[in-house]
Design an enzyme around this catalytic site. Structure first.
Site, short mmCIF file in Angstrom:
data_model
loop_
_atom_site.label_atom_id
_atom_site.label_comp_id
_atom_site.label_asym_id
_atom_site.label_seq_id
_atom_site.Cartn_x
_atom_site.Cartn_y
_atom_site.Cartn_z
N LYS A 112 2.44 -2.40 90.20
CA LYS A 112 3.20 -2.60 88.96
C LYS A 112 2.74 -3.83 88.21
O LYS A 112 2.72 -3.84 86.98
CB LYS A 112 4.71 -2.70 89.26
N LYS A 197 1.33 10.40 93.50
CA LYS A 197 2.75 10.66 93.76
C LYS A 197 3.45 11.07 92.46
O LYS A 197 3.19 10.47 91.41
CB LYS A 197 3.34 9.35 94.29
N LYS A 200 8.50 8.99 88.02
CA LYS A 200 9.40 9.06 86.85
C LYS A 200 8.73 8.49 85.62
O LYS A 200 9.08 8.82 84.51
CB LYS A 200 10.65 8.23 87.13
P1 TYM Z 1 13.22 5.23 92.97
O1 TYM Z 1 14.26 5.19 91.90
O2 TYM Z 1 11.80 5.04 92.57
O3 TYM Z 1 13.27 6.63 93.71
C1 TYM Z 1 14.47 7.14 94.25
C2 TYM Z 1 14.20 7.87 95.54
O4 TYM Z 1 13.27 8.95 95.33
C3 TYM Z 1 12.19 8.84 96.26
N1 TYM Z 1 10.98 9.34 95.59
C4 TYM Z 1 10.23 10.33 96.06
N2 TYM Z 1 10.33 11.11 97.15
C5 TYM Z 1 9.40 12.07 97.33
N3 TYM Z 1 8.37 12.28 96.47
C6 TYM Z 1 8.22 11.52 95.37
N4 TYM Z 1 7.21 11.74 94.53
C7 TYM Z 1 9.18 10.49 95.13
N5 TYM Z 1 9.33 9.57 94.14
C8 TYM Z 1 10.44 8.86 94.46
C9 TYM Z 1 12.10 7.37 96.58
O5 TYM Z 1 11.45 7.14 97.82
C10 TYM Z 1 13.55 6.97 96.60
O6 TYM Z 1 14.12 7.26 97.86
N6 TYM Z 1 13.49 0.84 95.27
C11 TYM Z 1 14.11 2.14 95.19
C12 TYM Z 1 15.59 2.09 94.86
C13 TYM Z 1 16.42 1.22 95.74
C14 TYM Z 1 16.84 1.52 97.07
C15 TYM Z 1 17.67 0.44 97.47
C16 TYM Z 1 16.58 2.58 97.94
C17 TYM Z 1 16.98 0.03 95.41
N7 TYM Z 1 17.75 -0.46 96.44
C18 TYM Z 1 18.25 0.39 98.76
C19 TYM Z 1 17.16 2.53 99.23
C20 TYM Z 1 17.98 1.44 99.61
C21 TYM Z 1 13.40 2.94 94.11
O7 TYM Z 1 12.81 2.40 93.19
O8 TYM Z 1 13.62 4.25 94.16
#
Ligand code: TYM
Length: 332
Positions: A112, A197, A200
């Protein structure tokens, strides 16, 4: 007392089937076996600039998508991170026990920060601290299980390292959280670029299937997905694109490995895509109908979010009090 589960999603971009299969679907499956907390992590979202009006709308959209996906708000707490100030408070205390070198090593920070043009000095500090805030989200509730997609595994290792370091400096305080990855669907790849991957923030129109995409678009995107030079499915030689389509089908349907082979071996790519599109649409149509129902009643969603914050705040505050007293900070 049941063990606690915690996870979260950033309210940015459009939630896609990767988020659903990597995270939400697993949350729904296990939520009743635990005391469950699911967060819309808006403080994480602002680590890169967000348009305030759009962010406000996205927070509600993501909360509604949690419920539309099957999160049961009577049982599970749905919480907006910034509605519980203890997240930010604990994050600061954890920042002070986290060596900066651990943060510079994070793959997501490297990716990032490299995307932001100009010199390193202009990269927001929030991007570097991002995983400390994430550790705070988890440790605040003494969560035992964190169901996420594969891309968050490194952040979770760091959360355990931070917990361990705190425990060794100040005495046993935090539960060690375990990572829970789905067996299929932990890393869904972009339909247009199956070596990346599904994300979003990616801009390509054929990259991700959004949970709220119009159904005809869902079909089109899947029919145009990148495959390889074979004419039909061959489990031995298939490329990343075909493996990804099969993973999407398997994760949505819950089909076993042997049955997948029997069903798809030798299937021509046109038919494979039609079959996968059919399975995805079978799940997205009812999800979208529930979503429309939920957003048509703003008071219902407000109630869920107020209730979520009220339910978890006492847990969060008691952890902050414990951490303060362990560290020698002022407590009244
Ligand atoms: P975020 O918002 O990027 O994504 C949310 C969840 O979706 C999963 N994910 C995927 N799984 C499979 N294939 C993909 N292409 C894919 N893209 C995203 C992510 O692994 C995630 O589970 N840092 C985290 C948010 C967060 C969090 C937390 C998670 C903040 N605090 C505490 C767990 C516990 C994030 O940016 O997720």
């Amino acid at each position: 007392m049941k063990a606690r589960v915690l996870s979260g999603v950033q309210p940015t971009g459009n939630l896609h089937i990767g988020n659903y299969l990597g995270a939400l679907k697993n949350w729904v499956k296990i939520q009743h076996d635990y005391e469950s907390i699911f967060c819309i992590v808006d403080l994480h979202a602002i680590t890169v600039f967000q348009d305030p009006k759009e962010l406000r709308n996205k927070i509600r959209e993501v909360a509604a998508l949690f419920i539309a996906s099957g999160i049961d708000p009577k049982h599970s707490s749905v919480v907006v991170q910034s509605a519980v100030p203890a997240h930010a408070e604990l994050a600061w205390m954890l920042t002070c026990v986290t060596p900066i070198g651990w943060l510079y090593r994070m793959t997501q920070f490297k990716a990032k920060s490299a995307l932001q043009e100009g010199v390193q000095e202009t990269v927001g500090d929030g991007l570097l601290q991002y995983p400390v805030l994430m550790a705070a989200d988890i440790l605040l509730y003494q969560a035992a299980i964190v169901p996420v997609g594969d891309d968050q595994a490194q952040h979770l290792e760091l959360a355990r390292d931070i917990a361990q370091r705190f425990n060794s400096l100040y005495g046993d305080t935090f539960v060690m959280p375990k990572t829970s990855l789905p067996s299929v669907g932990a890393r869904i790849m972009g339909l247009d670029e199956p070596d990346k991957k599904m994300s979003k923030s990616a801009t390509g129109t054929g990259h991700a299937v959004g949970l709220l995409d119009p159904i005809d678009q869902v079909r089109k995107k899947i029919m145009r997905a990148t495959t390889d030079s074979n004419p039909a499915v061959d489990f031995e030689t298939m490329g990343l694109g075909v493996a990804n389509l099969l993973a999407i089908y398997q994760a949505f349907s819950g089909t076993g490995d042997d049955e997948m082979k029997a069903k798809f071996a030798g299937m021509r790519y046109g038919d494979l895509k039609k079959t996968v599109a059919g399975m995805v649409i079978e799940h997205l149509e009812p999800l979208q109908a529930r979503y429309r129902e939920i957003v048509s009643d703003p008071a219902y969603l407000d109630g869920i979010l107020a209730d979520g914050a009220a339910r978890v705040s006492p847990i969060a505050n008691s952890t902050v009090d414990l951490v303060k007293s362990r560290m020698g900070l002022y407590t009244s």
